[in-house]
Write a protein that holds these residues in place. Structure first.
Motif, PDB file in Angstrom:
ATOM      1  N   LEU A  16       0.816  -1.222   0.000  1.00  0.00           N
ATOM      2  CA  LEU A  16       0.000   0.000   0.000  1.00  0.00           C
ATOM      3  C   LEU A  16       0.850   1.271   0.000  1.00  0.00           C
ATOM      4  O   LEU A  16       0.600   2.201  -0.764  1.00  0.00           O
ATOM      5  CB  LEU A  16      -0.944  -0.017   1.219  1.00  0.00           C
ATOM      6  N   ILE A  17       1.874   1.284   0.870  1.00  0.00           N
ATOM      7  CA  ILE A  17       2.658   2.511   1.000  1.00  0.00           C
ATOM      8  C   ILE A  17       3.406   2.828  -0.296  1.00  0.00           C
ATOM      9  O   ILE A  17       3.466   3.973  -0.740  1.00  0.00           O
ATOM     10  CB  ILE A  17       3.582   2.405   2.229  1.00  0.00           C
ATOM     11  N   TYR A  18       3.941   1.792  -0.944  1.00  0.00           N
ATOM     12  CA  TYR A  18       4.587   1.981  -2.252  1.00  0.00           C
ATOM     13  C   TYR A  18       3.610   2.539  -3.270  1.00  0.00           C
ATOM     14  O   TYR A  18       3.918   3.462  -4.024  1.00  0.00           O
ATOM     15  CB  TYR A  18       5.081   0.625  -2.775  1.00  0.00           C
ATOM     16  N   HIS A  21       2.819   6.124  -2.698  1.00  0.00           N
ATOM     17  CA  HIS A  21       3.948   6.964  -3.121  1.00  0.00           C
ATOM     18  C   HIS A  21       3.911   7.173  -4.632  1.00  0.00           C
ATOM     19  O   HIS A  21       4.046   8.294  -5.117  1.00  0.00           O
ATOM     20  CB  HIS A  21       5.274   6.279  -2.772  1.00  0.00           C
ATOM     21  N   ASP A  25       3.494  10.647  -6.650  1.00  0.00           N
ATOM     22  CA  ASP A  25       4.616  11.146  -7.459  1.00  0.00           C
ATOM     23  C   ASP A  25       4.187  11.393  -8.899  1.00  0.00           C
ATOM     24  O   ASP A  25       4.688  12.296  -9.566  1.00  0.00           O
ATOM     25  CB  ASP A  25       5.770  10.133  -7.461  1.00  0.00           C
ATOM     26  N   MET A  60       4.257  12.556   4.435  1.00  0.00           N
ATOM     27  CA  MET A  60       4.654  12.757   3.037  1.00  0.00           C
ATOM     28  C   MET A  60       3.457  12.770   2.084  1.00  0.00           C
ATOM     29  O   MET A  60       3.569  13.242   0.961  1.00  0.00           O
ATOM     30  CB  MET A  60       5.641  11.668   2.591  1.00  0.00           C
ATOM     31  N   TYR A  61       2.325  12.233   2.528  1.00  0.00           N
ATOM     32  CA  TYR A  61       1.150  12.190   1.648  1.00  0.00           C
ATOM     33  C   TYR A  61       0.256  13.413   1.838  1.00  0.00           C
ATOM     34  O   TYR A  61       0.177  13.983   2.918  1.00  0.00           O
ATOM     35  CB  TYR A  61       0.295  10.954   1.949  1.00  0.00           C
ATOM     36  N   ASP A 129      12.242  16.515  -4.793  1.00  0.00           N
ATOM     37  CA  ASP A 129      13.244  15.550  -4.349  1.00  0.00           C
ATOM     38  C   ASP A 129      14.615  16.160  -4.065  1.00  0.00           C
ATOM     39  O   ASP A 129      15.535  15.455  -3.705  1.00  0.00           O
ATOM     40  CB  ASP A 129      13.408  14.450  -5.412  1.00  0.00           C
TER      41      ASP A 129
END
Lengths: 151, 519
Positions: A16-18, A21, A25, A60-61, A129
């Protein structure tokens, strides 16, 4: 809409976290929409509420649209000691926004964050980034003007 | 602080002094000045490079080129060809001797022995300096019990903050029978002021891989995860490469070195939450959940990720393992004081001349670390305080500057080594401001699982905010301590229990700063 991302990861909850991300992105406004959450929920077969819970837990989200360039200024003690408050004041003034707001032209969003692990160059911020260190008024003008010129 | 693109390390020792090194350095400076390179190229006078009888010699970093038998006549050529055009002068380059002694701000490096010397993206270079020898030795010549015994005897303790003996941790998981066991590397380095793990992973990723492999074999795990915070893009990239290379070389993967042992290493990425440094919260996050801590027991070593026995270790801890296996427990335990063996990587920052990273023997005094490795106080200002161990650390005053930095010595002052962050403050710093910043950090990072932490942080922030704004009373200082004491007793995990140390040490050691803001 997110098939390409889903192809990369098997439908397991620990991906899920991947997935979040990647979705964020890929979005030009660096955020995860409600529609995206629905699609992820269907793909992973886990409840919408669970994903929303995860999404809002991590800093980060974002669930709201953000600017093309997300500025994350570190406010942890090492940067604070080296004058991050002044940097914040300068950024607010230069961009004419408050914390967590996006500039009218949609170019920048100003956020605060915890330690980025680049404390040797405090005060620091990340724009997308890239990390920028040893910040002062002059440097901020330079960085912001450069990005403004690129648009 | 100045950044140089190139460093010249000139050996100034008995033999080179005789060969006229002082004169040579002066002449080198003139040349650099002539070509306006003084801002780009730094000259450092070092001790012996490691070989003698070759006249004047110096090393050029980052290329790691060693010149020898250089005379004043050669200078112009070296400066114009190498430093201006990037073309090293081949006729003066020395064939590389076996490992030159390298004393650039580091002494007796273990964890960082290769950082800055080898190319981290090339497995051949790591193998070239003796990498993966320990893994081969462990896998082919040792039983897993022997490895755990060696690690126990070495006295290695966890470098993530809590200082739990590593061998002991492994010995809990090793005997458990399970269909799969896991090793998880905690690379969610979020403690403010800490970036040692980042530099270990960026500088020598294969060392971590090697340590992981040995740890997995020791506890019988066939799968390992490295949990890295999402902000560390370069680490993620380098580790991915390193894992791919190790797989390609058959160093990890299936039937390693014909031993039938299989090992898979994978990376998990975080998304920005300090609490995920807590091992059970990290496991929750790995599983795709909110990163809130679990209740212990069961400890992760018994029931961790996906309910499988899981050993969670810090990056720096694991990076020590290859050297311990290679050189033995006695070698390691001879370094540093009793009960705190080995070296520690510190990040020295704040008001020092050379903020950065250093690895020194355990038990080195705070004064030495600040003055010798941090370059001393910046702008000649006076030392006032050091926040040691990150935000969850302790404010030490100048009375404690001679304290030995190891687990046991610091315990005497109710302090901790923590993550190894040393934030140095000069006379201009105000401890009320700093404590305000620390509490604000915790208030933001409290995960919301338990109310003592959620509400406690809110209350603490209100108190410190009032004091900072001149609305505080002296009794508020007691309240700050009382509230954080209650949090130690009642909070679910270490995050909420961490605040007592910075608050109490700030008030005890710097009470005047607080009183100044009152009346």
């Amino acid at each position: 809409m997110y098939e390409k991302i889903f192809e990369k990861y098997s439908p397991k909850k620990d991906n899920l976290i991947y997935i979040l991300h990647d979705i964020q992105d890929q979005h030009p406004q660096h955020y995860i929409s409600e529609d995206a959450v629905s699609e992820v929920s269907e793909y992973l077969r886990i409840p919408f509420s669970h994903i929303y819970g995860v999404l809002t837990f991590y800093t980060m989200y974002s669930t709201k649209p953000r600017g093309k360039n997300v500025i994350r200024l570190c406010e942890s003690p090492p940067c604070f000691l080296k004058g991050s408050e002044n940097v914040l004041r300068k950024l607010k003034k230069t961009l004419d926004v408050k914390i967590n707001q996006t500039t009218k032209d949609g170019l920048f969003t100003l956020e605060l964050c915890a330690c980025l692990g680049v404390c040797g160059n405090a005060p620091v911020m990340m724009i997308n980034d890239d990390v920028y260190g040893n910040l002062n008024d002059e440097k901020i003008d330079k960085i912001i003007n450069k990005i403004r010129g690129e648009k | 602080m100045k950044y140089f693109r190139t460093h010249i390390l000139i050996s100034v020792d008995e033999s080179t002094i005789r060969a006229g090194v002082k004169n040579f350095i002066a002449s080198l400076r003139n040349h650099l000045d002539k070509y306006s390179l003084t801002d780009e190229i730094g000259i450092l006078e070092t001790g012996s490079i490691g070989f003698f009888g070759k006249g004047l010699c110096f090393v050029v970093y980052p290329e790691n080129i060693i010149y020898a038998n250089v005379t004043n006549e050669d200078l112009n050529e070296i400066v114009t060809e190498h430093f201006l055009k990037g073309r090293p002068v081949k006729r003066l380059i020395v064939e590389k001797p076996e490992r030159t002694q390298y004393d650039f701000n580091y002494k007796k490096r273990i964890v960082l022995e290769n950082s800055g010397i080898i190319n981290p993206e090339d497995i051949e270079e790591y193998i070239g300096v003796g990498g993966y020898e320990a893994w081969e030795k462990a896998l082919l010549e040792m039983k897993s019990d022997d490895i755990i015994e060696v690690v126990k005897e070495s006295g290695l303790r966890g470098r993530g903050g809590a200082g739990f003996p590593t061998g002991l941790k492994w010995s809990f998981t090793a005997p458990i029978k399970a269909k799969q066991k896991l090793v998880v590397i905690n690379a969610d380095e979020g403690e403010p002021g800490t970036f040692k793990d980042r530099l270990i992973m960026e500088g020598d990723p294969h060392k971590l891989i090697e340590g992981i492999a040995i740890a997995c074999y020791a506890v019988g795990a066939t799968k390992a995860y490295i949990y890295i915070r999402g902000e560390y893009k370069l680490c993620i990239e380098r580790l991915r490469k390193a894992i791919a290379q190790a797989n390609e070389y058959g160093i990890i993967g299936k039937d390693i070195f014909g031993s039938k042992f299989c090992l898979e290493i994978d990376i998990k990425v975080g998304a920005g939450a300090y609490v995920c440094g807590e091992e059970t919260a990290l496991i929750e996050s790995m599983e795709g959940n909110r990163g809130t801590p679990r209740s212990k027991p069961p400890f992760p070593g018994v029931k961790g990720a996906w309910q499988l026995p899981t050993v969670v270790n810090n990056v720096e801890t694991i990076a020590n393992i290859p050297s311990i296996i290679k050189n033995g427990a006695d070698w390691y335990s001879a370094i540093g004081p009793y009960k705190s063996t080995g070296t520690k990587v510190y990040t020295v920052l704040g008001d020092v001349k050379m903020p950065g990273l250093t690895e020194v023997e355990m038990g080195t005094t705070l004064r030495t670390i600040i003055n010798e490795y941090g370059g001393g106080m910046k702008d000649g200002k006076k030392f006032k305080a050091a926040l040691v161990g990150g935000a969850a650390g302790v404010f030490l005053s100048d009375e404690l500057i001679n304290v030995n930095m190891d687990y046991e010595s610091l315990k005497n002052y109710s302090a901790v080594l923590g993550s190894g962050a040393i934030l140095v403050m000069n006379d201009d710093a105000d401890i009320v401001d700093m404590l305000w910043s620390v509490i604000r950090f915790f208030r933001h990072e409290s995960c919301g699982k338990c109310s003592p932490c959620t509400n406690g942080n809110e209350l603490l922030f209100k108190l410190i905010n009032d004091i900072r704004n001149g609305k505080g009373k002296e009794e508020d200082l007691n309240k700050l301590i009382q509230v954080s004491e209650v949090m130690v007793d009642t909070c679910f995990c270490a995050l909420g229990q961490s605040l007592l140390m910075p608050i109490k040490s700030a008030i005890d050691n710097f009470k005047d700063d607080f009183l100044k803001r009152m009346n």
